[in-house]
Design a protein around this motif. Sequence first.
Motif, PDB file in Angstrom:
ATOM      1  N   TYR A   1       0.308  -1.189   0.140  1.00  0.00           N
ATOM      2  CA  TYR A   1      -0.480   0.242   0.009  1.00  0.00           C
ATOM      3  C   TYR A   1       0.431   1.521   0.222  1.00  0.00           C
ATOM      4  CZ  TYR A   1      -4.035  -2.994   0.533  1.00  0.00           C
ATOM      5  OH  TYR A   1      -5.311  -4.276   0.347  1.00  0.00           O
ATOM      6  N   ALA A   2       2.264   0.917   1.053  1.00  0.00           N
ATOM      7  CA  ALA A   2       2.748   1.774   0.581  1.00  0.00           C
ATOM      8  C   ALA A   2       3.155   3.154  -0.335  1.00  0.00           C
ATOM      9  CB  ALA A   2       4.609   2.404   1.761  1.00  0.00           C
ATOM     10  N   PRO A   3       3.792   1.381  -1.290  1.00  0.00           N
ATOM     11  CA  PRO A   3       4.267   1.834  -2.574  1.00  0.00           C
ATOM     12  C   PRO A   3       3.491   2.188  -4.243  1.00  0.00           C
ATOM     13  CG  PRO A   3       5.718   0.494  -1.996  1.00  0.00           C
ATOM     14  CD  PRO A   3       4.384   0.243  -1.049  1.00  0.00           C
ATOM     15  N   LEU A   4       1.479   1.514  -3.391  1.00  0.00           N
ATOM     16  CA  LEU A   4       0.602   1.983  -4.446  1.00  0.00           C
ATOM     17  C   LEU A   4       0.474   3.775  -4.029  1.00  0.00           C
ATOM     18  CD1 LEU A   4      -2.057  -0.461  -4.227  1.00  0.00           C
ATOM     19  CD2 LEU A   4      -0.839   0.541  -5.753  1.00  0.00           C
ATOM     20  N   ALA A   5       0.740   3.608  -2.988  1.00  0.00           N
ATOM     21  CA  ALA A   5       0.243   5.440  -2.482  1.00  0.00           C
ATOM     22  C   ALA A   5       1.612   5.880  -3.154  1.00  0.00           C
ATOM     23  CB  ALA A   5       0.639   5.970  -1.111  1.00  0.00           C
ATOM     24  N   HIS A   6       2.383   6.088  -3.171  1.00  0.00           N
ATOM     25  CA  HIS A   6       3.685   6.581  -3.908  1.00  0.00           C
ATOM     26  C   HIS A   6       3.368   6.623  -5.263  1.00  0.00           C
ATOM     27  CE1 HIS A   6       7.515   7.965  -5.312  1.00  0.00           C
ATOM     28  NE2 HIS A   6       7.475   6.787  -5.842  1.00  0.00           N
ATOM     29  N   LYS A   7       2.580   5.652  -5.784  1.00  0.00           N
ATOM     30  CA  LYS A   7       2.691   5.293  -7.974  1.00  0.00           C
ATOM     31  C   LYS A   7       1.251   6.855  -7.804  1.00  0.00           C
ATOM     32  CE  LYS A   7       2.403   3.803 -11.772  1.00  0.00           C
ATOM     33  NZ  LYS A   7       4.125   3.963 -12.324  1.00  0.00           N
ATOM     34  N   LEU A   8       0.167   6.571  -6.770  1.00  0.00           N
ATOM     35  CA  LEU A   8      -0.685   7.700  -7.341  1.00  0.00           C
ATOM     36  C   LEU A   8      -0.010   9.188  -6.430  1.00  0.00           C
ATOM     37  CD1 LEU A   8      -3.587   5.410  -5.688  1.00  0.00           C
ATOM     38  CD2 LEU A   8      -2.939   5.744  -8.008  1.00  0.00           C
ATOM     39  N   GLY A   9       1.033   9.194  -6.472  1.00  0.00           N
ATOM     40  CA  GLY A   9       1.412  10.695  -5.877  1.00  0.00           C
ATOM     41  C   GLY A   9       0.820  11.422  -4.186  1.00  0.00           C
TER      42      GLY A   9
END
Length: 739
Positions: free
Chosen positions: A182-190
Amino acid sequence: MEELTMIKEEERLELLTTVRKMQELVADILNPDDFRKIKDILLRAMETDALARNQFGLHPVLFDLQTAMILAEEIGLNRASIVSVLLHDCVEMGVAGIDQVRLEFGEDVANIIQGLLRVNKLYAKNPSIETENFRDLLLSFAQDMRVIFIIIADRVNLMRQIKDRGEEEERIRVASEAAYLYAPLAHKLGLYLIKRELEDLSLKYLEPDVFYMIKEKLSTTRAARDLYIASFIAPIEKKLKAAGLKFHIKGRTKSIHSIWQKMKKQKCKFEGIYDLFAIRIILDSAPEKEKQDCWQVFSIVTDMYHPNPKRLRDWLSVPKSNGYESLHITVMGPEGKWVEVQIRTERMDEIAERGLAAHWRYKGVKDGGGKLEDWLTDIRSALETHADSDEQLVDRFKVDLYSDEVFVFTPKGDLFKLPKGATILDFAFLVHTTVGAHCTGGKINGKNVHIRTKLQSGDQVEILTSQKQMPKQDWLNIAVTPKARTKIRQSLNEQEMKVSTFAKEALERKFKNKKIEPEESIMMRLIKKLGYKHVLEFYKAIAEGILDVNSVIEHYQAMEERENNPAAYSAEQRSADTFVSTLPEEHVKDAMDVLVLDNNLKGVDYSLAKCCNPIYGDDVFGFVTVNRGIKVHRIDCPNAQLLKERMGYRVLRARWAGKGTRQYPVTLHVIGNDDIGIVNNITSIINKEKNVVLRSISIQSSEDGLFSGTLTVMISDQNQLTQMIKKIATVKGVKNVAR
């Protein structure tokens, strides 16, 4: 189940407060009668006891309200997302039907709820997202980007509340998943603020000693840090005001997680990290003057402080795919300390803090969602093709999440964006699948280069092709982008099918020439006996000349004869593929120590990793490999951090049980004075130890009067090893002994 009607007093008060805040926050977002309809459904659910508390004992209605607040306040999503969060549990429990929701709240809400229900089913099937259901999770995400935002908000809400709740094992599971997914997903979504919070909270639960150590040190050094920031900012403020710019400046300390990553990367203590903070200059600029003002500030700052040209990051000219725009430069501040300065406008700052949802609210600016929709399209494409195994899909997905970006141009001046580390081959497949399949190399800035050459921002790239060129197996080691790797695998599979079909036809012709009608059941047993797990591998071996067709037919005839005349073969002539050696039961029990994996799972086949050679008593974890089963590593294995960060979904908790009965190889490194008899003294101590066997010894002398060497001993457990190391360390002349 604890009844929801028996709500605790503090929960009741918090529920009322949250509802009031929610009404104020979404008054302009929801339709006039939405709140009344939602309230009626939620009250009905609570009265019927349809909703249950989660594993941490959190009240579901209050929890969903808090998640909706995060969506509205911190991410900025719209009506459909907020209503979906509040109602999805009620739909799942049958309090409200999906058709009723579609009728009263619209098609958009119903679709999002169906996506959330798919995710809930996955977690119900298996509480941790592992390889086998990761594909289904991605499919749920890929249908609607808002489902990803909602699940991230849900995880942030959960992570904020579980400090003193539930079992430690559950907290670790939730934190691990937040860190690797979820942290990498948040990163991808800005969603950089949310990504930062998820990483810090994960570290807090997974490595509390590290988290609180860094937190305490940040607290004790805060006064000195604030003083330094003030002295750094003061002259900049003066110059910016003189230039007539409207702005404000804030200093931001790096997250605890990022500081810990730097400490590990640089192999130093907290005191050795100098760039603990960044200065952010935020301009109040008109849309048409944004870039001009940012570059003016850049000029003023670099005139005052010496810049590091290698650390310039220009996301003004070409923003990141998630909409992030900013200028970054690292300059040498007072006392010889490097300071990162970020320059952006109010609009850019809101997008940087709140991500893509903030970008959507601005009119008249470039859509930041297009590239992310392309990313989701890539996910859908990969899911539909089935060219990758589940493990390969997850690996590629995670690489794509973490990747930074490079920007390159075609000879005509068209701009393309690729992940950092992308090669000529990746660019060829990005241009077109056919171009990629026939790529022989390329030209970068007019110079011929190999297909494995990595691209740099600003490169002008031309692709060279040949109709004779076809994708090769080693291309998978060159390409890094999901699209290129998927297309290469598809092409290789097609080539393999053609080759296998040709080999199959050749074998069938030989059988026909010999007037043999092969039986499929005997053929399948023959293929297995020859050591091939898959039919395609067998035919590929024939095509490549590894297997001779005549030899295969001879084997087939022998096996057919054996099966048609079983009496002609005595028990002594049994083939190896049917022979099983059985050990006495007590021997089997003593042969292996008990390793408990994941949720008290025992009796699973595993092997010990060669990179760290764990033994009974070591703190260990299991790692699910692609084709070599479960490997057991020590917690302090040199590869542990990498495995957990990149492939955390394959990591299993593990612990030893029972008694140490098996012997394990352990390598010890010894350094000491090169005195006569010292090696004999060391080996003598080992030989005197009960149940310890010296397997090998290698000693080398150096010119400085010291020797260094390695000893491999067979040992039973961690306690025996500790005692052995202590005894060797007492030998006169030994300076150091370590595992």
